[in-house]
Design a protein around this motif. Structure first.
Motif, PDB file in Angstrom:
ATOM      1  N   TYR A 149       6.801   3.319 -18.067  1.00 48.96           N
ATOM      2  CA  TYR A 149       7.307   4.331 -16.897  1.00 48.96           C
ATOM      3  C   TYR A 149       8.453   3.662 -16.301  1.00 48.96           C
ATOM      4  O   TYR A 149       8.778   2.425 -16.398  1.00 48.96           O
ATOM      5  CB  TYR A 149       6.059   4.237 -16.013  1.00 48.96           C
ATOM      6  N   ASN A 150       9.283   4.648 -15.955  1.00 51.42           N
ATOM      7  CA  ASN A 150      10.442   4.262 -15.240  1.00 51.42           C
ATOM      8  C   ASN A 150      10.219   3.584 -14.124  1.00 51.42           C
ATOM      9  O   ASN A 150       9.246   3.891 -13.362  1.00 51.42           O
ATOM     10  CB  ASN A 150      11.426   5.568 -14.936  1.00 51.42           C
ATOM     11  N   ASP A 151      11.166   2.713 -13.937  1.00 48.13           N
ATOM     12  CA  ASP A 151      11.250   1.997 -12.448  1.00 48.13           C
ATOM     13  C   ASP A 151      10.978   3.163 -11.133  1.00 48.13           C
ATOM     14  O   ASP A 151      11.515   4.165 -11.181  1.00 48.13           O
ATOM     15  CB  ASP A 151      12.393   1.029 -12.191  1.00 48.13           C
ATOM     16  N   GLN A 152      10.075   2.846 -10.440  1.00 49.99           N
ATOM     17  CA  GLN A 152       9.669   3.752  -9.495  1.00 49.99           C
ATOM     18  C   GLN A 152       9.634   3.079  -8.004  1.00 49.99           C
ATOM     19  O   GLN A 152       9.647   2.025  -7.858  1.00 49.99           O
ATOM     20  CB  GLN A 152       8.422   4.424  -9.514  1.00 49.99           C
ATOM     21  N   THR A 153      10.157   3.800  -6.861  1.00 52.29           N
ATOM     22  CA  THR A 153       9.864   3.339  -5.270  1.00 52.29           C
ATOM     23  C   THR A 153       8.464   3.924  -4.909  1.00 52.29           C
ATOM     24  O   THR A 153       8.295   5.068  -5.100  1.00 52.29           O
ATOM     25  CB  THR A 153      11.227   3.729  -4.725  1.00 52.29           C
ATOM     26  N   ILE A 154       7.761   3.012  -4.435  1.00 56.59           N
ATOM     27  CA  ILE A 154       6.576   3.250  -3.779  1.00 56.59           C
ATOM     28  C   ILE A 154       6.773   3.153  -2.113  1.00 56.59           C
ATOM     29  O   ILE A 154       7.314   2.092  -1.522  1.00 56.59           O
ATOM     30  CB  ILE A 154       5.468   2.574  -4.000  1.00 56.59           C
ATOM     31  N   VAL A 155       6.707   4.479  -1.336  1.00 58.10           N
ATOM     32  CA  VAL A 155       6.927   4.312   0.013  1.00 58.10           C
ATOM     33  C   VAL A 155       5.750   3.555   0.732  1.00 58.10           C
ATOM     34  O   VAL A 155       4.890   3.989   0.865  1.00 58.10           O
ATOM     35  CB  VAL A 155       7.174   5.733   0.535  1.00 58.10           C
ATOM     36  N   THR A 156       5.990   2.226   1.160  1.00 59.51           N
ATOM     37  CA  THR A 156       5.036   1.706   2.142  1.00 59.51           C
ATOM     38  C   THR A 156       5.854   1.023   3.400  1.00 59.51           C
ATOM     39  O   THR A 156       6.637   1.679   3.769  1.00 59.51           O
ATOM     40  CB  THR A 156       4.653   0.139   1.063  1.00 59.51           C
ATOM     41  N   SER A 157       5.194   0.316   3.933  1.00 62.54           N
ATOM     42  CA  SER A 157       5.772  -0.372   5.158  1.00 62.54           C
ATOM     43  C   SER A 157       7.254  -1.053   4.704  1.00 62.54           C
ATOM     44  O   SER A 157       8.141  -1.318   5.658  1.00 62.54           O
ATOM     45  CB  SER A 157       4.800  -1.187   5.879  1.00 62.54           C
ATOM     46  N   LEU A 158       7.241  -1.281   3.588  1.00 64.07           N
ATOM     47  CA  LEU A 158       8.571  -1.823   3.218  1.00 64.07           C
ATOM     48  C   LEU A 158       8.797  -0.995   1.834  1.00 64.07           C
ATOM     49  O   LEU A 158       8.001  -0.596   1.082  1.00 64.07           O
ATOM     50  CB  LEU A 158       8.447  -3.551   2.750  1.00 64.07           C
ATOM     51  N   THR A 159      10.224  -1.066   1.500  1.00 60.62           N
ATOM     52  CA  THR A 159      10.496  -0.332   0.156  1.00 60.62           C
ATOM     53  C   THR A 159      10.196  -1.145  -0.877  1.00 60.62           C
ATOM     54  O   THR A 159      10.676  -2.294  -0.976  1.00 60.62           O
ATOM     55  CB  THR A 159      12.062   0.091   0.286  1.00 60.62           C
ATOM     56  N   THR A 208       0.938  -1.257  -0.061  1.00 57.63           N
ATOM     57  CA  THR A 208       0.062   0.008   0.029  1.00 57.63           C
ATOM     58  C   THR A 208       1.107   1.370  -0.037  1.00 57.63           C
ATOM     59  O   THR A 208       1.702   1.423   0.934  1.00 57.63           O
ATOM     60  CB  THR A 208      -0.972  -0.071   1.147  1.00 57.63           C
ATOM     61  N   GLY A 209       0.725   2.154  -1.033  1.00 58.10           N
ATOM     62  CA  GLY A 209       1.536   3.395  -1.113  1.00 58.10           C
ATOM     63  C   GLY A 209       1.224   4.055  -2.494  1.00 58.10           C
ATOM     64  O   GLY A 209       0.248   3.823  -3.327  1.00 58.10           O
ATOM     65  N   LYS A 210       1.955   5.116  -2.465  1.00 57.74           N
ATOM     66  CA  LYS A 210       1.762   6.135  -3.515  1.00 57.74           C
ATOM     67  C   LYS A 210       3.172   6.493  -4.221  1.00 57.74           C
ATOM     68  O   LYS A 210       4.045   6.518  -3.416  1.00 57.74           O
ATOM     69  CB  LYS A 210       1.100   7.317  -3.084  1.00 57.74           C
ATOM     70  N   ALA A 211       3.097   6.813  -5.288  1.00 60.95           N
ATOM     71  CA  ALA A 211       4.197   7.479  -6.268  1.00 60.95           C
ATOM     72  C   ALA A 211       4.139   8.216  -7.253  1.00 60.95           C
ATOM     73  O   ALA A 211       2.976   8.020  -7.951  1.00 60.95           O
ATOM     74  CB  ALA A 211       5.159   6.113  -6.524  1.00 60.95           C
ATOM     75  N   ASP A 212       5.005   8.860  -7.605  1.00 61.50           N
ATOM     76  CA  ASP A 212       4.767   9.700  -8.922  1.00 61.50           C
ATOM     77  C   ASP A 212       5.678   9.144  -9.888  1.00 61.50           C
ATOM     78  O   ASP A 212       7.107   8.701  -9.483  1.00 61.50           O
ATOM     79  CB  ASP A 212       5.162  11.290  -8.861  1.00 61.50           C
ATOM     80  N   ALA A 213       5.198   8.894 -11.298  1.00 66.01           N
ATOM     81  CA  ALA A 213       6.181   8.421 -12.256  1.00 66.01           C
ATOM     82  C   ALA A 213       6.183   9.019 -13.487  1.00 66.01           C
ATOM     83  O   ALA A 213       5.168   9.599 -13.880  1.00 66.01           O
ATOM     84  CB  ALA A 213       5.736   6.905 -12.548  1.00 66.01           C
ATOM     85  N   THR A 214       7.423   8.870 -14.129  1.00 62.61           N
ATOM     86  CA  THR A 214       7.592   9.458 -15.587  1.00 62.61           C
ATOM     87  C   THR A 214       8.161   8.350 -16.467  1.00 62.61           C
ATOM     88  O   THR A 214       8.449   7.387 -16.103  1.00 62.61           O
ATOM     89  CB  THR A 214       8.685  10.499 -15.440  1.00 62.61           C
ATOM     90  N   GLY A 215       7.970   8.674 -17.629  1.00 67.64           N
ATOM     91  CA  GLY A 215       8.609   7.750 -18.580  1.00 67.64           C
ATOM     92  C   GLY A 215       8.349   8.112 -20.095  1.00 67.64           C
ATOM     93  O   GLY A 215       8.100   9.490 -20.287  1.00 67.64           O
ATOM     94  N   MET A 216       8.519   7.321 -21.043  1.00 63.49           N
ATOM     95  CA  MET A 216       8.108   7.653 -22.410  1.00 63.49           C
ATOM     96  C   MET A 216       7.182   6.893 -23.158  1.00 63.49           C
ATOM     97  O   MET A 216       6.946   5.583 -22.802  1.00 63.49           O
ATOM     98  CB  MET A 216       9.617   7.472 -23.031  1.00 63.49           C
ATOM     99  N   GLY A 217       6.677   7.613 -24.145  1.00 65.65           N
ATOM    100  CA  GLY A 217       5.594   6.799 -24.932  1.00 65.65           C
ATOM    101  C   GLY A 217       5.893   7.039 -26.180  1.00 65.65           C
ATOM    102  O   GLY A 217       6.393   7.970 -26.732  1.00 65.65           O
ATOM    103  N   TYR A 218       5.304   5.942 -27.176  1.00 62.19           N
ATOM    104  CA  TYR A 218       5.644   5.827 -28.508  1.00 62.19           C
ATOM    105  C   TYR A 218       4.458   5.521 -29.383  1.00 62.19           C
ATOM    106  O   TYR A 218       3.616   4.669 -28.947  1.00 62.19           O
ATOM    107  CB  TYR A 218       6.710   5.029 -28.916  1.00 62.19           C
ATOM    108  N   GLY A 219       4.029   5.940 -30.614  1.00 64.71           N
ATOM    109  CA  GLY A 219       2.842   5.700 -30.951  1.00 64.71           C
ATOM    110  C   GLY A 219       2.535   5.809 -32.488  1.00 64.71           C
ATOM    111  O   GLY A 219       3.446   6.567 -33.131  1.00 64.71           O
ATOM    112  N   LEU A 220       1.503   5.591 -33.087  1.00 60.68           N
ATOM    113  CA  LEU A 220       1.283   5.860 -34.284  1.00 60.68           C
ATOM    114  C   LEU A 220      -0.443   6.276 -34.379  1.00 60.68           C
ATOM    115  O   LEU A 220      -1.229   5.461 -33.622  1.00 60.68           O
ATOM    116  CB  LEU A 220       1.437   4.623 -35.231  1.00 60.68           C
TER     117      LEU A 220
END
Length: 202
Positions: free
Chosen positions: A174-184, A141-153
């Motif tokens: 999306y880039n790999d991300q860390t969600i702050v929960t009771s565990l990393t 259980t947690g939240k995170a902001d993520a960024t990344g790249m998209g490609y399309g047609l």
């Protein structure tokens, strides 16, 4: 005879060039649109307490789009724009985990080719961002902001001077991300989106 042929060639070029350039010009300018998205997501969540893999989770939402198209020569168009999604996308669920993608947005460039004066085919490269929220077992259980790249047609079809229809496929990672929960917790997310929309070019 040679002079007549040269004169004829010049005449054809003079008359034909504006018509050819009009293909790209028909898509020039600022536009706004509304799209309906169908998104399939693949998400991996893992930490020292275990891992969850959710594959092929599909859900739908909507998006608002703004874009400006700049004609480059007779048939080429370069688009600049952005999207903002309204409504959440499911990123996966299991007995101990469920997750959503919220407030997704993008900025992009979209080089295109005007097939004729009403059809445009384009590619798209986008910088994407979103908020991810997971619930369920405490370790996931947690939240995170993520960024990344998209490609399309995609394709645009002009219906007269201003109204257009649009269909598009995007592959977003999306880039790999860390969600702050009771565990990393580490999260990896990908999404494939098919969208259909209608827009208005000013």
């Amino acid at each position: 005879m040679k002079k007549i042929l040269i004169a004829a060639a010049v005449t054809v070029a003079t008359l034909g060039a504006p018509q050819a350039f009009a293909q790209a010009k028909n898509f020039e300018g600022f536009s706004v649109g509304l799209n309906i998205n169908s998104t399939a997501s693949d998400t991996d969540i893992s930490n020292s307490g275990g891992s969850v893999k959710a594959t092929g989770q599909t859900s739908a939402n909507g998006a608002f789009q703004v874009q400006y198209n700049l004609p480059l020569g007779s048939s080429f168009v370069l688009g600049f724009g952005g999207t903002y999604e309204f409504g959440d996308i499911d990123i996966g669920s299991s007995a101990i985990f469920s997750g959503k993608r919220k407030e997704a947005s993008s900025v992009y460039i979209a080089p295109g080719f005007a097939i004729n004066d009403s059809w445009l085919i384009y590619g798209k490269v986008a910088s994407i961002s979103a908020k991810f929220e997971s619930t369920g077992a405490a370790i996931f259980t947690g939240k995170a902001d993520a960024t990344g790249m998209g490609y399309g047609l995609g394709f645009q079809k002009m219906l007269g001077k201003n109204l257009y229809l649009q269909a598009e496929y995007m592959q977003n990672k999306y880039n790999d991300q860390t969600i702050v929960t009771s565990l990393t917790t580490q999260a990896k997310a990908e999404a494939r989106t098919v969208s259909f929309g209608v827009g208005y070019k000013f």
